[in-house]
Scaffold this motif. Structure first.
Motif, PDB file in Angstrom:
ATOM      1  N   UNK A  48       3.352   1.097   1.974  1.00  0.00           N
ATOM      2  CA  UNK A  48       2.434   0.925   3.094  1.00  0.00           C
ATOM      3  C   UNK A  48       1.881   2.257   3.595  1.00  0.00           C
ATOM      4  N   UNK A  49       2.609   3.349   3.372  1.00  0.00           N
ATOM      5  CA  UNK A  49       2.057   4.648   3.775  1.00  0.00           C
ATOM      6  C   UNK A  49       0.831   5.005   2.935  1.00  0.00           C
ATOM      7  N   UNK A  50       0.679   4.367   1.798  1.00  0.00           N
ATOM      8  CA  UNK A  50      -0.527   4.526   0.976  1.00  0.00           C
ATOM      9  C   UNK A  50      -1.572   3.459   1.312  1.00  0.00           C
ATOM     10  N   UNK A 101      -1.489   0.517  13.438  1.00  0.00           N
ATOM     11  CA  UNK A 101      -0.363   0.124  12.585  1.00  0.00           C
ATOM     12  C   UNK A 101       0.263   1.347  11.927  1.00  0.00           C
ATOM     13  N   UNK A 102      -0.587   2.259  11.496  1.00  0.00           N
ATOM     14  CA  UNK A 102      -0.082   3.474  10.863  1.00  0.00           C
ATOM     15  C   UNK A 102       0.811   4.279  11.784  1.00  0.00           C
ATOM     16  N   UNK A 103       0.496   4.270  13.073  1.00  0.00           N
ATOM     17  CA  UNK A 103       1.316   4.993  14.036  1.00  0.00           C
ATOM     18  C   UNK A 103       2.711   4.379  14.167  1.00  0.00           C
ATOM     19  N   UNK A 104       2.816   3.088  13.875  1.00  0.00           N
ATOM     20  CA  UNK A 104       4.093   2.381  13.984  1.00  0.00           C
ATOM     21  C   UNK A 104       4.894   2.399  12.682  1.00  0.00           C
ATOM     22  N   UNK A 105       4.267   2.816  11.616  1.00  0.00           N
ATOM     23  CA  UNK A 105       4.910   2.738  10.305  1.00  0.00           C
ATOM     24  C   UNK A 105       6.015   3.774  10.122  1.00  0.00           C
ATOM     25  N   UNK A 106       5.861   4.941  10.712  1.00  0.00           N
ATOM     26  CA  UNK A 106       6.844   6.008  10.513  1.00  0.00           C
ATOM     27  C   UNK A 106       8.234   5.587  10.963  1.00  0.00           C
ATOM     28  N   UNK A 107       8.322   4.880  12.078  1.00  0.00           N
ATOM     29  CA  UNK A 107       9.635   4.457  12.579  1.00  0.00           C
ATOM     30  C   UNK A 107      10.326   3.531  11.581  1.00  0.00           C
ATOM     31  N   UNK A 108       9.564   2.636  10.963  1.00  0.00           N
ATOM     32  CA  UNK A 108      10.145   1.753   9.955  1.00  0.00           C
ATOM     33  C   UNK A 108      10.588   2.549   8.732  1.00  0.00           C
ATOM     34  N   UNK A 109       9.758   3.484   8.312  1.00  0.00           N
ATOM     35  CA  UNK A 109      10.090   4.306   7.144  1.00  0.00           C
ATOM     36  C   UNK A 109      11.370   5.091   7.367  1.00  0.00           C
ATOM     37  N   UNK A 148       6.273   8.315  -5.510  1.00  0.00           N
ATOM     38  CA  UNK A 148       5.257   7.913  -6.478  1.00  0.00           C
ATOM     39  C   UNK A 148       4.996   6.418  -6.313  1.00  0.00           C
ATOM     40  N   UNK A 149       3.811   6.015  -5.862  1.00  0.00           N
ATOM     41  CA  UNK A 149       3.546   4.597  -5.601  1.00  0.00           C
ATOM     42  C   UNK A 149       3.495   3.760  -6.876  1.00  0.00           C
ATOM     43  N   UNK A 150       3.738   2.473  -6.706  1.00  0.00           N
ATOM     44  CA  UNK A 150       3.751   1.531  -7.813  1.00  0.00           C
ATOM     45  C   UNK A 150       2.340   0.970  -8.055  1.00  0.00           C
ATOM     46  N   UNK A 151       1.889   0.950  -9.307  1.00  0.00           N
ATOM     47  CA  UNK A 151       0.551   0.410  -9.586  1.00  0.00           C
ATOM     48  C   UNK A 151       0.368  -1.016  -9.070  1.00  0.00           C
ATOM     49  N   UNK A 152       1.401  -1.852  -9.233  1.00  0.00           N
ATOM     50  CA  UNK A 152       1.284  -3.230  -8.779  1.00  0.00           C
ATOM     51  C   UNK A 152       1.089  -3.353  -7.287  1.00  0.00           C
ATOM     52  N   UNK A 153       1.591  -2.401  -6.536  1.00  0.00           N
ATOM     53  CA  UNK A 153       1.428  -2.422  -5.087  1.00  0.00           C
ATOM     54  C   UNK A 153       0.079  -1.862  -4.645  1.00  0.00           C
TER      55      UNK A 153
END
Length: 221
Positions: free
Chosen positions: A46-48, A85-93, A107-112
């Motif tokens: 999701x960070x990507x 949403x991006x501002x809230x993502x760091x806490x989950x990460x 390294x992100x997954x191609x399928x994602x």
């Protein structure tokens, strides 16, 4: 009397609703059997996805300003939502055990990443009004997934409210966004700028690419 645009949005959403078995991961998160490494991968993907989608929506808004102003307003609101949403993502990460160096080296997954790549394709090639219809149908399923994940993170994994805020954001009702979607679709219907068949194709592909994301994550060791 049912509003024509709202009726079309509801019909398209129902038609494009994913197969209940198309998402193998969310049920595993719901019952607490998904490993934390998978949760971490979801966060990192999701960070990507989030910044890519935000830029795509900004581009769609710019494209629609002259010919589809109500679609432009819809995409502007979407872009603003992705930023929040991006501002809230760091806490989950971080709750998943990923620090900043780990996030940067991931390294992100191609399928994602097929999903945001296709959203970018739509931003470049599709009529903004058609994308409004396709995305609105897709968001219905995403919101349901997020509601399930938010609940499971608290009940099964012991995550804090702060760590769940990313999913809470997408799970909550968005009446203003719904209003903007209806207005954009109605504008396109009134001006003859909506290609329902093409929008349906876009929506079907969005659902397929999202299914690829969930399936790719199930293969994370």
């Amino acid at each position: 009397m049912t509003h024509p645009a709202r009726a079309l949005l509801e019909t398209t959403t129902a038609t494009l609703a994913p197969d209940p078995h198309a998402n193998p991961l969310v049920p595993r998160i719901a019952d607490g059997t998904a490993p934390r490494t998978t949760l971490a991968a979801l966060a990192l993907e999701q960070t990507w996805v989030i910044p890519a989608d935000r830029r795509a929506f900004e581009f769609l808004a710019a494209r629609g300003e002259a010919t589809d102003p109500r679609a432009a307003a819809f995409f502007t609101a979407l872009a603003e939502g992705e930023a929040l949403a991006g501002e809230r993502l760091t806490a989950f990460t971080r709750a998943c055990g990923v620090d900043e160096p780990g996030e940067k080296s991931y390294e992100p997954l191609p399928g994602c990443q097929a999903y945001p790549a296709y959203v970018a394709w739509l931003a470049l090639n599709a009529s903004p009004a058609d994308v409004v219809l396709a995305l609105t149908a897709n968001f219905s399923a995403w919101g349901g997934y997020c509601a399930t994940i938010a609940s499971a993170l608290r009940e099964r994994y012991g995550f804090t409210d702060e760590a769940c805020a990313f999913f809470d954001f997408f799970a909550q009702p968005a009446p203003e966004l719904d209003r903007l979607a209806v207005a954009a679709v109605q504008e396109a219907l009134d001006t003859g700028r909506l290609d329902e068949e093409r929008a349906h194709t876009y929506g079907r592909l969005l659902q397929t690419y999202e299914a690829m994301l969930w399936n790719a994550l199930t293969r994370v060791p």
